[in-house]
Design an enzyme around this catalytic site. Sequence first.
Site, PDB file in Angstrom:
ATOM      1  N   HIS A 132      17.125  28.313 -22.155  1.00 57.06           N
ATOM      2  CA  HIS A 132      18.161  27.321 -21.858  1.00 57.06           C
ATOM      3  C   HIS A 132      17.508  25.956 -21.712  1.00 57.06           C
ATOM      4  O   HIS A 132      16.645  25.773 -20.865  1.00 57.06           O
ATOM      5  CB  HIS A 132      18.857  27.755 -20.555  1.00 57.06           C
ATOM      6  CG  HIS A 132      20.128  27.045 -20.281  1.00 57.06           C
ATOM      7  ND1 HIS A 132      20.421  26.543 -19.039  1.00 57.06           N
ATOM      8  CD2 HIS A 132      21.181  26.759 -21.078  1.00 57.06           C
ATOM      9  CE1 HIS A 132      21.618  25.975 -19.098  1.00 57.06           C
ATOM     10  NE2 HIS A 132      22.095  26.102 -20.312  1.00 57.06           N
TER      11      HIS A 132
ATOM     12  N   ASP B 158      23.591  23.993 -16.382  1.00 55.78           N
ATOM     13  CA  ASP B 158      25.044  24.122 -16.483  1.00 55.78           C
ATOM     14  C   ASP B 158      25.662  23.730 -15.150  1.00 55.78           C
ATOM     15  O   ASP B 158      25.465  24.415 -14.144  1.00 55.78           O
ATOM     16  CB  ASP B 158      25.422  25.571 -16.823  1.00 55.78           C
ATOM     17  CG  ASP B 158      24.944  25.972 -18.209  1.00 55.78           C
ATOM     18  OD1 ASP B 158      24.689  25.078 -19.031  1.00 55.78           O
ATOM     19  OD2 ASP B 158      24.849  27.187 -18.456  1.00 55.78           O
TER      20      ASP B 158
ATOM     21  N   HIS C 295      31.910  24.859 -17.376  1.00 55.03           N
ATOM     22  CA  HIS C 295      30.778  24.045 -16.909  1.00 55.03           C
ATOM     23  C   HIS C 295      30.426  22.992 -17.942  1.00 55.03           C
ATOM     24  O   HIS C 295      30.799  23.090 -19.110  1.00 55.03           O
ATOM     25  CB  HIS C 295      29.560  24.941 -16.653  1.00 55.03           C
ATOM     26  CG  HIS C 295      29.031  25.606 -17.891  1.00 55.03           C
ATOM     27  ND1 HIS C 295      29.515  26.808 -18.344  1.00 55.03           N
ATOM     28  CD2 HIS C 295      28.075  25.222 -18.779  1.00 55.03           C
ATOM     29  CE1 HIS C 295      28.871  27.154 -19.456  1.00 55.03           C
ATOM     30  NE2 HIS C 295      27.988  26.201 -19.745  1.00 55.03           N
TER      31      HIS C 295
ATOM     32  N   HIS D  38      27.326  21.656 -19.973  1.00 54.57           N
ATOM     33  CA  HIS D  38      25.930  21.893 -20.357  1.00 54.57           C
ATOM     34  C   HIS D  38      25.281  20.516 -20.484  1.00 54.57           C
ATOM     35  O   HIS D  38      25.723  19.685 -21.280  1.00 54.57           O
ATOM     36  CB  HIS D  38      25.867  22.654 -21.683  1.00 54.57           C
ATOM     37  CG  HIS D  38      24.475  22.794 -22.210  1.00 54.57           C
ATOM     38  ND1 HIS D  38      23.629  23.788 -21.785  1.00 54.57           N
ATOM     39  CD2 HIS D  38      23.777  22.035 -23.087  1.00 54.57           C
ATOM     40  CE1 HIS D  38      22.457  23.643 -22.405  1.00 54.57           C
ATOM     41  NE2 HIS D  38      22.524  22.580 -23.195  1.00 54.57           N
TER      42      HIS D  38
HETATM   43 ZN   LIG Z   1      24.033  25.503 -20.865  1.00 55.37          ZN
END
Ligand SMILES: [Zn+2]
Length: 161
Positions: free
Chosen positions: A60, A64, A143, A145
């Site tokens: 990732h 988030d 959410h 990102h």
């Molecule tokens: Zn993310």
Amino acid sequence: MKKIFLFLLLILPIYLIISISFLDKKPFLCPVQYKGDFIIRSDSRGDGTFASPRNGRRVHKGIDLLGAVGTPVVAVRSGKVIAARSNNGMGKYVVISHSGDVVTIYGHLQQIYTKEGDFIMQGTVLGSVGKTGNARSNGIQPHLHFEVRKNGIAQDPLEYL
Ligand SMILES: [Zn+2]
């Protein structure tokens, strides 16, 4: 006389770009405004911390930030919008280029309120939290990102917020 005018015309945009970066009240805002501390996504489908594992040995590249669909997303610093479009993974997303070779990325937006080529001031709403791209699945909490890249390399956004 004409030459001075021409000179000013050339200098003015450069001056504006430089001064915009000094107008920022804080070095970095949180892209989603919380009453208290920010909240990082953690659900059955994954966790939203930086460098957490993803499918296919990917990691990732951002964080988030939890937010209800429709929550305003703001530019963390002033800069130039270099992308405001959509793809399969990020859904609707915005990319802003800032001074110091810093780029910020805002993904899974529901709406985009800016366009490519715009200069955007710190704190300006650029879009809203959504569930677009690979955040569409029911098990994933809505959410934002959010990524920070310096010289093209993903940084932990928490070091900036
Ligand atoms: Zn993310």
